[in-house]
Scaffold this active site. Structure first.
Site, mmCIF file in Angstrom:
data_model
loop_
_atom_site.group_PDB
_atom_site.id
_atom_site.type_symbol
_atom_site.label_atom_id
_atom_site.label_comp_id
_atom_site.label_asym_id
_atom_site.label_seq_id
_atom_site.Cartn_x
_atom_site.Cartn_y
_atom_site.Cartn_z
ATOM 1 N N ASN A 163 -28.653 24.464 19.522
ATOM 2 C CA ASN A 163 -28.781 23.653 20.734
ATOM 3 C C ASN A 163 -28.576 24.443 22.008
ATOM 4 O OD1 ASN A 163 -28.647 20.887 22.189
ATOM 5 N ND2 ASN A 163 -26.748 21.905 22.814
ATOM 6 N N ASP A 259 -28.327 25.327 27.941
ATOM 7 C CA ASP A 259 -29.087 24.463 27.036
ATOM 8 C C ASP A 259 -30.452 25.067 26.737
ATOM 9 O OD1 ASP A 259 -29.141 21.755 25.732
ATOM 10 O OD2 ASP A 259 -30.970 21.613 26.935
ATOM 11 N N ASP A 290 -26.311 21.905 13.474
ATOM 12 C CA ASP A 290 -25.331 21.370 14.407
ATOM 13 C C ASP A 290 -26.008 20.507 15.465
ATOM 14 O OD1 ASP A 290 -22.529 21.454 15.446
ATOM 15 O OD2 ASP A 290 -23.480 22.425 17.169
ATOM 16 N N HIS A 294 -29.015 16.317 19.955
ATOM 17 C CA HIS A 294 -29.012 16.925 21.284
ATOM 18 C C HIS A 294 -30.148 17.915 21.521
ATOM 19 C CE1 HIS A 294 -25.204 15.153 22.472
ATOM 20 N NE2 HIS A 294 -24.724 15.469 21.289
ATOM 21 N N GLU A 321 -26.221 17.202 11.638
ATOM 22 C CA GLU A 321 -25.064 16.520 12.222
ATOM 23 C C GLU A 321 -25.560 15.626 13.370
ATOM 24 O OE1 GLU A 321 -21.007 17.409 14.795
ATOM 25 O OE2 GLU A 321 -22.872 18.514 15.109
#
Length: 560
Positions: A163, A259, A290, A294, A321
């Site tokens: 991410n 990001d 992970d 997002h 996740e």
């Protein structure tokens, strides 16, 4: 059974991946790292079925261990510890370990767990961020663990942090728009120039494995303006947040640090290339992704598609996740991803927490699976009791009272559905507050019971709010079966039918909570007791494997 047939029975367990009695579509075939080719002299499944009179062998139950907790010492010895622990883990029925993020983090080799990801291509090989090693150990120790796992016929899941990036080598100027942290779709300022940590040169690695150097154009936002030392959420001007993420805070694309922008073609190409590289480098059996809510679903789908093209459709197990206590959100994500991966059963974990803390009047074990992912999408659910984010002291601390943990683990390990994940801190204890192993040290025995006895049809006795039970009747080649009973109130007992085939047998509690033995009557019934706030798991006292219980070595920190 002949010696050669017994050997073939061992081989076949790597050819079917059972999550209870369900073979997950991602991973039902032979383990790519453990099985030979058809010309290797190994008996293939059709031949084995013929040799067994046409009956298919029962796939062995599997489970995996999250092989770390948040407060592991930063002594760079963890890979050594895990390597030494593999035989003990294998002996209790753990087939795969999920290792922590093995890539170089912003904190180098210090007390940082790798989620502050710096360089995907540095596995403790290069002098960067003040250290060659990661917190977990140097590259050579990781490779020794990888090879030892392969020799032990155990798999490795890699914790992929895709991410964001952290620990840039230098600052860069770029134009941004500050947005409302509680609604990232709303600007709260005008376009302006900031200095941000966006320059990643990887000076220790150079161009080895990848020549891409990351700059501001490879990201979509950040949380820190180095010009005035102000924290916030800053979206890079002329860019948009990804529109295929969760709707948390308006748009969940930004989580932390720099990001990553998966709309940039060079980013997509490099990270997809890394996926191929890391599978080969670490001989992986799968990934834990992970924070999937997002970052771009489209990119993750592309990443997975490339893995399937390179390594085969069903060769890698994948779990994401998506940390949200809403089964509708989880099932919607699975549908959007065409069920190419599994998700952790967050609602079930939260139900365990609530049940363990409920007053006696409120708690109702009959509803334990209501609203859970394993109930709604059993083939896509990874069940768990705790992880590194929910353990005590963490921001997502989700307390589960000690008395309830054996009940929770029995519910994920011994039932027919879901793929169970054990937690390092429950198996070995946790550093913070010197917390001992969960389940009074009997989690290894529950895990071994899954491997040996949790097979066949399942019948539930969910007929009381405070006391429930279920039985597994066994199969033709794994005939022992089991009976499980648990109470969250006082002592209780249940009459349960384990099958006429077990008539006359004497069953005992493998956890030794109950000393009372149960004789199965001529109709296949037994009356199974349990103490208050406890669980008991009964199996024929003469069942194969009974002598293997109670032998697990929990001294993980004495191994390195």
């Amino acid at each position: 059974m002949s010696e050669s047939l017994s050997w073939c029975s061992v081989i076949v367990k790597f050819q079917t991946f059972s999550m209870g009695n369900i073979c997950h579509p991602i991973s039902r075939n032979r383990h790519p790292r453990l099985a030979g080719s058809s010309g290797s002299g190994w008996l293939d499944v059709p031949s084995l079925i013929d040799a067994m009179g046409g009956q298919k062998p029962t796939p062995e139950n599997r489970c995996f261990l999250q092989a770390f907790e948040w407060n592991i010492p930063a002594d760079q010895k963890h890979w050594k510890r895990l390597k030494a622990a593999l035989p003990d883990l294998k002996a209790i029925g753990i087939d795969v370990i999920w290792i922590p993020p093995a890539c170089k983090a912003a904190g180098g080799g210090g007390d940082t767990n790798g989620y502050d990801i710096y360089d995907l291509y540095d596995l403790g090989e290069f002098e960067q961020k003040g250290s060659r090693s990661t917190k977990w150990g140097p590259h050579e120790d990781l490779m020794e663990l990888v090879n030892a796992a392969e020799m032990a016929h155990m798999g490795i899941y890699f914790d992929a942090v895709l991410n964001h990036k952290a620990g840039a080598d230098h600052k860069e100027k770029c134009q941004v728009v500050e947005v409302d942290p509680k609604d990232r779709t709303k600007a709260i300022g005008t376009r302006h120039v900031i200095e941000a940590w966006f320059g990643f040169d990887f000076p220790g690695r150079g161009d080895k494995y990848s020549s891409l150097k990351w700059h501001w154009e490879h990201f979509s936002g950040t949380d820190y303006n180095a010009s005035n030392h102000k924290t916030g959420v800053y979206r890079i001007a002329n860019k948009n947040w990804s529109n295929d993420v969760d709707d948390q805070d308006g748009n969940a694309d930004f989580l932390m640090f720099a990001d990553v922008d998966y709309a940039h073609p060079a980013v997509r190409k490099d990270v997809i290339k890394w996926g191929e590289w890391i599978v080969n480098e670490c001989k992986l059996s799968g990934f834990r992704f992970d924070a999937v809510q997002h970052f771009s679903q489209r990119f993750l789908d592309q990443f997975i598609q490339n893995l399937q093209e390179k390594f085969g459709q069903d060769k890698l197990f994948l779990v994401g996740e998506f940390w949200k206590d809403d089964v509708k959100s989880l099932t919607a994500y699975l549908k959007n991803m065409n069920h190419k991966l599994c998700l952790f059963d967050v609602p079930l974990l939260n139900t365990f927490s609530k049940l363990s803390q409920s007053t006696n009047e409120e708690a109702d074990l009959r509803k334990v699976f209501a609203g859970s992912l394993v109930q709604e999408a059993p083939d896509s659910a990874v069940t768990l009791v705790m992880n590194h984010d929910t353990q005590p002291g963490q921001t997502s601390d989700t307390p589960i009272e000690g008395f309830f943990k054996p009940l929770a683990y029995a519910l994920i390990l011994l039932r027919a559905h879901g793929y169970p994940q054990l937690f390092f801190g429950d198996l070995y204890g946790m550093i913070l507050n010197d917390e001992p192993p969960a389940c009074d040290g009997q989690l290894p025995d529950l895990t071994l019971a899954r491997k040996l006895y949790a097979y066949g049809s399942q019948e539930d006795y969910f007929d009381e709010a405070k006391c429930i039970g279920f039985i597994r009747k066994g199969t033709w080649d794994k005939p022992a079966g089991l009976a499980c009973i648990m109470s969250i109130a006082g002592p209780n007992q249940k009459k349960m039918h384990v099958g006429e085939v077990h008539a006359g047998q004497i069953w005992k509690d493998i956890l030794n909570s109950q000393k009372r033995e149960v004789k199965i009557d001529r109709e296949g019934y037994g009356i199974f007791p349990c103490f208050g706030s406890a669980v008991s798991v009964f199996v024929n006292r003469d069942a194969d494997g009974r002598a293997r219980f109670g032998k697990f070595d929990r001294d993980i920190y004495g191994k390195a």
